[in-house]
Design an enzyme around this catalytic site. Structure first.
Site, short mmCIF file in Angstrom:
data_model
loop_
_atom_site.label_atom_id
_atom_site.label_comp_id
_atom_site.label_asym_id
_atom_site.label_seq_id
_atom_site.Cartn_x
_atom_site.Cartn_y
_atom_site.Cartn_z
N ASP A 393 -3.58 24.03 9.75
CA ASP A 393 -4.56 24.83 8.99
C ASP A 393 -5.73 24.01 8.43
O ASP A 393 -6.13 24.20 7.27
CB ASP A 393 -3.88 25.57 7.82
CG ASP A 393 -3.00 26.71 8.29
OD1 ASP A 393 -2.93 26.95 9.52
OD2 ASP A 393 -2.37 27.36 7.43
N ASP A 414 -2.60 25.82 14.38
CA ASP A 414 -3.57 26.81 13.88
C ASP A 414 -4.71 26.12 13.14
O ASP A 414 -5.13 26.58 12.08
CB ASP A 414 -2.91 27.77 12.88
CG ASP A 414 -1.81 28.60 13.54
OD1 ASP A 414 -1.74 28.62 14.78
OD2 ASP A 414 -1.03 29.24 12.80
#
Ligand SMILES: *[C@@H]1O[C@H](CO)[C@@H](O)[C@H](O)[C@H]1NC(C)=O
Ligand SMILES: *[C@@H]1O[C@H](CO)[C@@H](O)[C@H](O)[C@H]1NC(C)=O
Ligand SMILES: *[C@@H]1O[C@H](CO)[C@@H](O)[C@H](O)[C@H]1NC(C)=O
Ligand SMILES: *[C@@H]1O[C@H](CO)[C@@H](O)[C@H](O)[C@H]1NC(C)=O
Ligand SMILES: *[C@@H]1O[C@H](CO)[C@@H](O)[C@H](O)[C@H]1NC(C)=O
Ligand SMILES: *[C@@H]1O[C@H](CO)[C@@H](O)[C@H](O)[C@H]1NC(C)=O
Ligand SMILES: *[C@@H]1O[C@H](CO)[C@@H](O)[C@H](O)[C@H]1NC(C)=O
Ligand SMILES: *[C@@H]1O[C@H](CO)[C@@H](O)[C@H](O)[C@H]1NC(C)=O
Length: 456
Positions: A393, A414
């Site tokens: 992230d 991600d």
């Protein structure tokens, strides 16, 4: 009536080219809405017969009003709530003016959400669990952001004019989508909390969320209608003017950046050779309602501070000495008890932000899971020649319009995620070594509703 004039003119134009438009009843209404918005004229569907008695007139008005509400609510995902809320809002005024109805819908949405602020404050049992308590705090901030997007959509409705319908509809879509994303994120923050806090918050927010979704659906339908009817052609313009399309938001911002040979407004230097030693001190100098680039030159150095460019700090420009030289770093992370949203080393909320030759980092490491280096929630923000470094992230492209040019982003899982309309041009994505049981995923787009104009 105005919608007939509007259609008529359009048919004539199209007849010139040997084409005919076949328009369904609901499309007709939507065109009428656009017409009403464009020309600022009230559409009175009833009352055409001046000789009816008052009771009949009133009845006709009510029927027309109901019909207007139903048509407006037709494209929404929560039709019943849309109709119920609008009917209640219309009350005795029996307006058929779709423009007024849309404004009313926005107003009701804002009220539904702000009403719940108080109730959030009395969720005392939440406070016992640290993660839930943090989620609640985040939620308050997110709801503030959400309401401010709704408010600017409401104001945006008042600024409609003939030459900028497409531009304004696009703005409204982006802002309403942002409002919805903030609400969604609020609920996400309660993931894996043990109390029933998440469930309670969901109950509190449901109506507001549905209303926001409905507002977005209505504006999207208007926007589609407008596009399909080639209305811009009618108005002698191309769709999405240069200054508005994602690619050119960017050019605007980029040009702004590149011509910044001007001297900085303030300089930050760790060694004391500038005006300030920390970035946060420099941010305190951003004037209220700032409308011109406020340039903060951040000299080479590793800045260990959590930086927030707040919603009211607009047109801020950060210029560093290079992505590897001027770096802002932190290490908040999920495993150590911080919710994803709050792990960000740097958060940018002020619109028209420009970042150039800078590094943003979260050094927590793969084993610490979610750990955001940079979170961006600023409309028309630009990052040029920057580095964003982290693991899971790294870069949170949360909401609104963002442009990244010649940047390098590193991470594991991600590592570019969120629900913004984010464009990456000539950027480099560097995949780092994950933990043994992990696999790398570069982007994770988070759209929740089909009408959201978001993409990575
Ligand atoms: C529409 O009706 C309202 C009252 O309901 C009236 O004030 C307004 O003048 C009317 N507009 C037109 C264009 O007839
Ligand atoms: C929204 O509606 C309330 C009444 O329900 C009204 O007092 C307020 O002025 C409205 N807000 C705007 C911005 O029109
Ligand atoms: C929440 O818990 C589940 C299983 O307990 C896990 O799979 C998931 O990754 C956790 N979510 C986060 C955000 O850590
Ligand atoms: C709008 O324009 C496009 C291309 O210019 C054309 O293909 C389309 O048929 C037009 N739509 C209508 C409804 O006239
Ligand atoms: C920032 O600098 C620019 C150009 O140097 C100047 O026009 C502007 O007024 C400055 N802003 C402030 C708040 O001092
Ligand atoms: C921005 O808002 C905060 C409160 O959220 C306030 O403390 C600060 O002074 C404001 N800054 C500007 C530049 O208006
Ligand atoms: C981009 O950053 C690199 C160093 O990271 C620097 O050498 C280069 O001059 C920068 N480009 C521009 C246009 O400032
Ligand atoms: C692409 O980015 C690299 C730096 O990463 C830069 O050297 C190059 O000039 C850029 N190319 C274009 C076409 O902007």
């Amino acid at each position: 009536m105005i919608q007939e004039l509007y259609i008529l003119e359009m048919s004539e134009r199209n007849d010139d080219k040997g084409k005919r438009i076949i328009i369904g009843v609901s499309t007709l209404f939507l065109v009428a809405v656009v017409g009403a918005i464009v020309f600022g004229i009230s559409l009175n569907e009833s009352g055409s017969n001046g000789n009816g008695d008052n009771v009949n007139n009133k009845k006709e008005h009510v029927t027309a009003s109901v019909k207007a509400v139903q048509t407006l609510c037709n494209p929404t995902n929560y039709k019943e709530e849309c109709e119920e809320n609008l009917m209640a809002g219309v009350g005795d005024s029996t307006t058929t003016n779709p423009y007024e109805l849309i404004k009313l819908a926005f107003n009701i949405t804002i009220e539904k959400i702000t009403d719940k602020f108080e109730e959030m404050n009395i969720l005392h049992d939440i406070e016992k669990e640290p993660r839930a308590k943090m989620a609640l705090e985040t939620c308050r901030q997110l709801m503030d952001l959400s309401v401010s997007e709704l408010e600017r959509s409401f104001i945006g409705m008042s600024e409609f004019n003939l030459m900028s319908v497409d531009k304004i509809l696009m703005n409204l879509k982006v802002w309403l989508s942002g409002a919805l994303t903030y609400q969604d994120t609020c609920l996400d923050e309660f993931e894996n909390t043990t109390s029933d806090a998440g469930k309670k918050m969901q109950d509190l927010l449901t109506t507001g969320m549905h209303m926001t979704s409905n507002g977005l659906a209505i504006i999207s339908a208007l926007s589609d209608t407008f596009t399909n009817l080639n209305a811009t052609k009618l108005l002698g313009r191309r769709l999405f003017q240069d200054s508005e399309s994602p690619s050119s938001v960017n050019n605007g911002g980029l040009n702004e950046t590149l011509i910044l040979n001007r001297k900085p407004n303030v300089t930050v230097a760790k060694d004391g050779s500038g005006d300030f030693k920390t970035i946060n001190e420099a941010l305190n100098k951003v004037p209220k309602k700032n409308k011109t680039p406020f340039v903060i030159y951040i000299k080479e150095g590793i800045y260990q501070e959590y930086v927030e460019v707040k919603k009211n700090m607009t047109h801020v420009v950060f210029i560093g000495d290079g992505g590897k030289k001027t770096r802002i770093t932190g290490n908040k992370n999920y495993i150590d008890g911080v919710t994803t949203y709050k792990t960000a080393t740097v958060a940018i909320q002020g619109d028209n932000f420009v970042g150039m030759n800078m590094g943003f980092e979260n050094s927590a490491g793969a084993e610490k899971h979610q750990a955001v280096a940079l979170r961006v929630q600023a409309d028309k923000s630009v990052f040029y020649n920057c580095s964003m470094d982290g693991y899971q992230d790294t870069l949170y492209v949360h909401a609104l319009r963002q442009y990244y040019r010649d940047c390098t982003i590193s991470g594991t899982i991600d590592f570019v995620f969120g629900n913004a309309l984010a464009v990456f041009q000539n950027c480099t994505f560097v995949i780092r070594k994950p933990m043994e049981n992990q696999q790398c995923i570069v982007t994770a787009q988070g759209r929740k509703e089909k009408e959201q104009p978001s993409a990575i």
